[in-house]
Design a protein around this motif. Structure first.
Motif, PDB file in Angstrom:
ATOM      1  N   ALA A   1      19.514 -32.126   4.273  1.00  0.00           N
ATOM      2  CA  ALA A   1      18.653 -30.814   4.444  1.00  0.00           C
ATOM      3  C   ALA A   1      18.223 -30.285   2.962  1.00  0.00           C
ATOM      4  O   ALA A   1      17.695 -29.321   2.802  1.00  0.00           O
ATOM      5  CB  ALA A   1      19.202 -29.992   5.288  1.00  0.00           C
ATOM      6  N   GLY A   2      19.085 -30.680   1.857  1.00  0.00           N
ATOM      7  CA  GLY A   2      18.880 -30.184   0.480  1.00  0.00           C
ATOM      8  C   GLY A   2      19.955 -28.687   0.313  1.00  0.00           C
ATOM      9  O   GLY A   2      19.611 -28.089  -0.441  1.00  0.00           O
ATOM     10  N   GLU A   3      20.836 -28.655   1.242  1.00  0.00           N
ATOM     11  CA  GLU A   3      21.654 -27.466   1.040  1.00  0.00           C
ATOM     12  C   GLU A   3      22.999 -27.715   0.553  1.00  0.00           C
ATOM     13  O   GLU A   3      24.025 -27.931   1.562  1.00  0.00           O
ATOM     14  CB  GLU A   3      21.821 -26.846   2.781  1.00  0.00           C
ATOM     15  N   PHE A   4      23.012 -28.016  -0.565  1.00  0.00           N
ATOM     16  CA  PHE A   4      24.158 -28.530  -1.368  1.00  0.00           C
ATOM     17  C   PHE A   4      25.297 -27.571  -1.585  1.00  0.00           C
ATOM     18  O   PHE A   4      26.453 -28.309  -1.509  1.00  0.00           O
ATOM     19  CB  PHE A   4      23.839 -29.253  -2.636  1.00  0.00           C
ATOM     20  N   ASP A   5      25.219 -26.470  -1.623  1.00  0.00           N
ATOM     21  CA  ASP A   5      26.320 -25.642  -1.616  1.00  0.00           C
ATOM     22  C   ASP A   5      27.140 -25.765  -0.304  1.00  0.00           C
ATOM     23  O   ASP A   5      28.346 -25.644  -0.350  1.00  0.00           O
ATOM     24  CB  ASP A   5      25.819 -24.100  -2.017  1.00  0.00           C
TER      25      ASP A   5
END
Length: 87
Positions: free
Chosen positions: A39-43
């Motif tokens: 989802a592009g939520e790398f943190d």
């Protein structure tokens, strides 16, 4: 747009699995990490992968795979399965 919806569903489903496991199942957490990365939520992906690795600190294979995932997430890259070439 459809991809974003699929990613959100993947994150939601993985979070539900983690909740049902009371956040104590390393595989659930690793799956949640992969869903966040997709989802592009790398943190969030990094946070959950580290937690998964903490739970399986004595599993060398899990640690090796986890370290590879951490590197990918740190480069803002989701996990991609490699497919075998057809014969």
């Amino acid at each position: 747009m459809a991809r974003e919806v699929q990613c959100r569903h993947a994150v939601d489903d993985a979070q539900m699995a983690c909740q049902l496991a009371e956040w104590k199942d390393a595989q659930c957490l690793a799956t949640l990490a992969a869903a966040h990365a997709e989802a592009g939520e790398f943190d969030s992906a990094l946070k959950h992968q580290k937690r998964a690795m903490d739970l399986k600190a004595n599993d060398a294979h899990f640690q090796k795979l986890g370290a590879q995932r951490l590197l990918s997430f740190a480069r803002n890259e989701p996990i991609r399965e490699r497919r075998a070439k057809p014969l």
